[in-house]
Design an enzyme around this catalytic site. Structure first.
Site, PDB file in Angstrom:
ATOM      1  N   LYS A   1     -62.141  11.992 100.506  1.00  0.00           N
ATOM      2  CA  LYS A   1     -62.566  10.591 100.590  1.00  0.00           C
ATOM      3  C   LYS A   1     -62.002   9.770  99.424  1.00  0.00           C
ATOM      4  O   LYS A   1     -61.475   8.685  99.615  1.00  0.00           O
ATOM      5  CB  LYS A   1     -64.105  10.488 100.583  1.00  0.00           C
ATOM      6  CG  LYS A   1     -64.788  11.236 101.728  1.00  0.00           C
ATOM      7  CD  LYS A   1     -66.292  10.982 101.768  1.00  0.00           C
ATOM      8  CE  LYS A   1     -67.049  11.503 100.553  1.00  0.00           C
ATOM      9  NZ  LYS A   1     -67.048  12.976 100.409  1.00  0.00           N
TER      10      LYS A   1
ATOM     11  N   ARG B   1     -75.157   8.057 102.325  1.00  0.00           N
ATOM     12  CA  ARG B   1     -75.298   9.499 102.437  1.00  0.00           C
ATOM     13  C   ARG B   1     -76.593   9.889 103.146  1.00  0.00           C
ATOM     14  O   ARG B   1     -76.832  11.081 103.362  1.00  0.00           O
ATOM     15  CB  ARG B   1     -75.326  10.116 101.044  1.00  0.00           C
ATOM     16  CG  ARG B   1     -74.019  10.784 100.602  1.00  0.00           C
ATOM     17  CD  ARG B   1     -74.263  11.281  99.209  1.00  0.00           C
ATOM     18  NE  ARG B   1     -73.375  12.277  98.717  1.00  0.00           N
ATOM     19  CZ  ARG B   1     -72.283  12.045  97.978  1.00  0.00           C
ATOM     20  NH1 ARG B   1     -71.892  10.831  97.740  1.00  0.00           N
ATOM     21  NH2 ARG B   1     -71.594  13.056  97.499  1.00  0.00           N
TER      22      ARG B   1
ATOM     23  N   ARG C   1     -59.946  21.317  91.763  1.00  0.00           N
ATOM     24  CA  ARG C   1     -59.800  19.868  91.638  1.00  0.00           C
ATOM     25  C   ARG C   1     -59.856  19.369  90.189  1.00  0.00           C
ATOM     26  O   ARG C   1     -60.664  19.816  89.394  1.00  0.00           O
ATOM     27  CB  ARG C   1     -60.935  19.235  92.446  1.00  0.00           C
ATOM     28  CG  ARG C   1     -61.027  17.752  92.355  1.00  0.00           C
ATOM     29  CD  ARG C   1     -61.795  17.173  93.495  1.00  0.00           C
ATOM     30  NE  ARG C   1     -63.239  17.264  93.360  1.00  0.00           N
ATOM     31  CZ  ARG C   1     -64.083  16.676  94.203  1.00  0.00           C
ATOM     32  NH1 ARG C   1     -63.619  16.023  95.238  1.00  0.00           N
ATOM     33  NH2 ARG C   1     -65.377  16.779  94.025  1.00  0.00           N
TER      34      ARG C   1
ATOM     35  N   ARG D   1     -64.877  17.855  87.101  1.00  0.00           N
ATOM     36  CA  ARG D   1     -66.258  17.383  87.202  1.00  0.00           C
ATOM     37  C   ARG D   1     -67.255  18.485  86.897  1.00  0.00           C
ATOM     38  O   ARG D   1     -67.053  19.634  87.283  1.00  0.00           O
ATOM     39  CB  ARG D   1     -66.505  16.861  88.620  1.00  0.00           C
ATOM     40  CG  ARG D   1     -65.936  15.486  88.824  1.00  0.00           C
ATOM     41  CD  ARG D   1     -65.996  15.046  90.253  1.00  0.00           C
ATOM     42  NE  ARG D   1     -67.265  15.354  90.913  1.00  0.00           N
ATOM     43  CZ  ARG D   1     -67.611  14.835  92.075  1.00  0.00           C
ATOM     44  NH1 ARG D   1     -66.801  14.009  92.703  1.00  0.00           N
ATOM     45  NH2 ARG D   1     -68.756  15.153  92.630  1.00  0.00           N
TER      46      ARG D   1
ATOM     47  N   ARG E   1     -74.487  20.897  97.282  1.00  0.00           N
ATOM     48  CA  ARG E   1     -73.943  19.624  97.786  1.00  0.00           C
ATOM     49  C   ARG E   1     -73.593  19.719  99.262  1.00  0.00           C
ATOM     50  O   ARG E   1     -73.806  18.780 100.024  1.00  0.00           O
ATOM     51  CB  ARG E   1     -72.717  19.214  96.961  1.00  0.00           C
ATOM     52  CG  ARG E   1     -73.116  18.594  95.628  1.00  0.00           C
ATOM     53  CD  ARG E   1     -72.031  18.754  94.572  1.00  0.00           C
ATOM     54  NE  ARG E   1     -70.848  18.003  94.849  1.00  0.00           N
ATOM     55  CZ  ARG E   1     -69.652  18.294  94.333  1.00  0.00           C
ATOM     56  NH1 ARG E   1     -69.500  19.330  93.530  1.00  0.00           N
ATOM     57  NH2 ARG E   1     -68.611  17.559  94.608  1.00  0.00           N
TER      58      ARG E   1
HETATM   59  P1  AMP Z   1     -69.577  12.301  94.766  1.00  0.00           P
HETATM   60  O1  AMP Z   1     -68.681  11.893  93.637  1.00  0.00           O
HETATM   61  O2  AMP Z   1     -69.539  11.307  95.909  1.00  0.00           O
HETATM   62  O3  AMP Z   1     -69.311  13.702  95.234  1.00  0.00           O
HETATM   63  O4  AMP Z   1     -71.080  12.265  94.202  1.00  0.00           O
HETATM   64  C1  AMP Z   1     -71.481  13.101  93.135  1.00  0.00           C
HETATM   65  C2  AMP Z   1     -72.998  13.184  93.069  1.00  0.00           C
HETATM   66  O5  AMP Z   1     -73.545  11.873  92.856  1.00  0.00           O
HETATM   67  C3  AMP Z   1     -73.685  13.670  94.338  1.00  0.00           C
HETATM   68  O6  AMP Z   1     -73.718  15.088  94.410  1.00  0.00           O
HETATM   69  C4  AMP Z   1     -75.076  13.052  94.170  1.00  0.00           C
HETATM   70  O7  AMP Z   1     -75.836  13.770  93.205  1.00  0.00           O
HETATM   71  C5  AMP Z   1     -74.756  11.702  93.582  1.00  0.00           C
HETATM   72  N1  AMP Z   1     -74.500  10.683  94.635  1.00  0.00           N
HETATM   73  C6  AMP Z   1     -73.335  10.018  94.882  1.00  0.00           C
HETATM   74  N2  AMP Z   1     -73.460   9.153  95.891  1.00  0.00           N
HETATM   75  C7  AMP Z   1     -74.734   9.261  96.336  1.00  0.00           C
HETATM   76  C8  AMP Z   1     -75.470   8.641  97.374  1.00  0.00           C
HETATM   77  N3  AMP Z   1     -74.917   7.728  98.194  1.00  0.00           N
HETATM   78  N4  AMP Z   1     -76.794   9.005  97.520  1.00  0.00           N
HETATM   79  C9  AMP Z   1     -77.364   9.904  96.719  1.00  0.00           C
HETATM   80  N5  AMP Z   1     -76.724  10.552  95.727  1.00  0.00           N
HETATM   81  C10 AMP Z   1     -75.409  10.238  95.517  1.00  0.00           C
END
Ligand code: AMP
Length: 212
Positions: free
Chosen positions: A13, A86, A125, A159, A170
């Site tokens: 994404k 999400r 990554r 990360r 996740r």
């Molecule tokens: P990402 O970078 O999109 O993989 O997000 C990393 C982490 O941020 C996720 O595992 C969640 O803990 C939190 N997070 C990001 N976006 C959301 C969302 N829309 N709703 C809830 N938690 C989020």
């Protein structure tokens, strides 16, 4: 034009969102990036969400909807939602927020990948600390001279939540809370699918084809 990129962690994404920024002048709204920024700047909210993120759990709808609301109210000519919505309440909130701005969701593109590939992608990554360009040890390694191909930066980071235990969590959160959005947008007649397992350029072309 407002586009949602849907898919599990590691689906690509962020990578595709950056192409859409470069080619269509849209603004990327990644709630994950916003939360990581909040964590690094040491704000109260950042401290509260850091542990939740490290465990691979979702932060509350209230927090992420608040972050998105601020960005939408600041205006812009089109957004790519990366990692948001999400949950179903987040999807409803987004529809309302866009409506308040006289806008709507124009495309929901699911990047479909299989779980085995995700684990491999995430384990390898890294991103450029300066511009955020995404690299992968197997599919798109950091150039041999150690410099980012996009900006020449020499610092790369991984990360904190890109480890196997957090990834499993996740993925589980994705299947329990986010994958119902596929049905949600299907019923609204907005769901489109792209093969996220193809190489980066082919995925990019397939995403672009959906936007014409
Ligand atoms: P990402 O970078 O999109 O993989 O997000 C990393 C982490 O941020 C996720 O595992 C969640 O803990 C939190 N997070 C990001 N976006 C959301 C969302 N829309 N709703 C809830 N938690 C989020």
């Amino acid at each position: 034009m407002n586009i949602i990129l849907l898919g599990p962690p590691g689906a690509g994404k962020g990578t595709q969102a950056k192409f859409l920024v470069d080619e269509h002048g849209l603004t990327q709204l990644s709630t994950g990036d916003m939360l990581r920024d909040a964590k690094e700047s040491g704000t109260e909210m950042g401290k509260r969400v850091a542990e939740v993120m490290a465990r691979g759990e979702l932060v509350t709808d209230e927090i992420v909807i608040g972050l998105i609301r601020e960005k939408l109210e600041a205006g812009g000519r089109g957004f790519i939602f990366d990692g948001f919505p999400r949950t179903l309440p987040q999807a409803d909130a987004l529809a309302e927020l866009l409506q308040e701005e006289g806008q709507k969701v124009d495309h929901v593109i699911e990047l479909r990948v299989d779980d085995e590939a995700l684990v491999q992608r995430i384990a390898g990554r890294s991103t450029c600390a300066n511009c955020g360009e995404v690299y992968n040890d197997t599919t798109k390694p950091i150039p041999a001279d150690g410099k980012c191909a996009k900006c020449g930066g020499t610092e790369f980071k991984r990360r904190a939540d890109d480890n196997e235990e957090s990834l499993r969590k996740r993925l589980m959160e994705y299947y329990k809370q986010t994958s119902p959005l596929i049905g949600y947008y299907y019923v609204k007649g907005q769901h489109e699918v792209v093969d996220g397992l193809a190489d980066i350029e082919s995925v990019k072309a397939a995403v672009n084809a959906k936007l014409t």
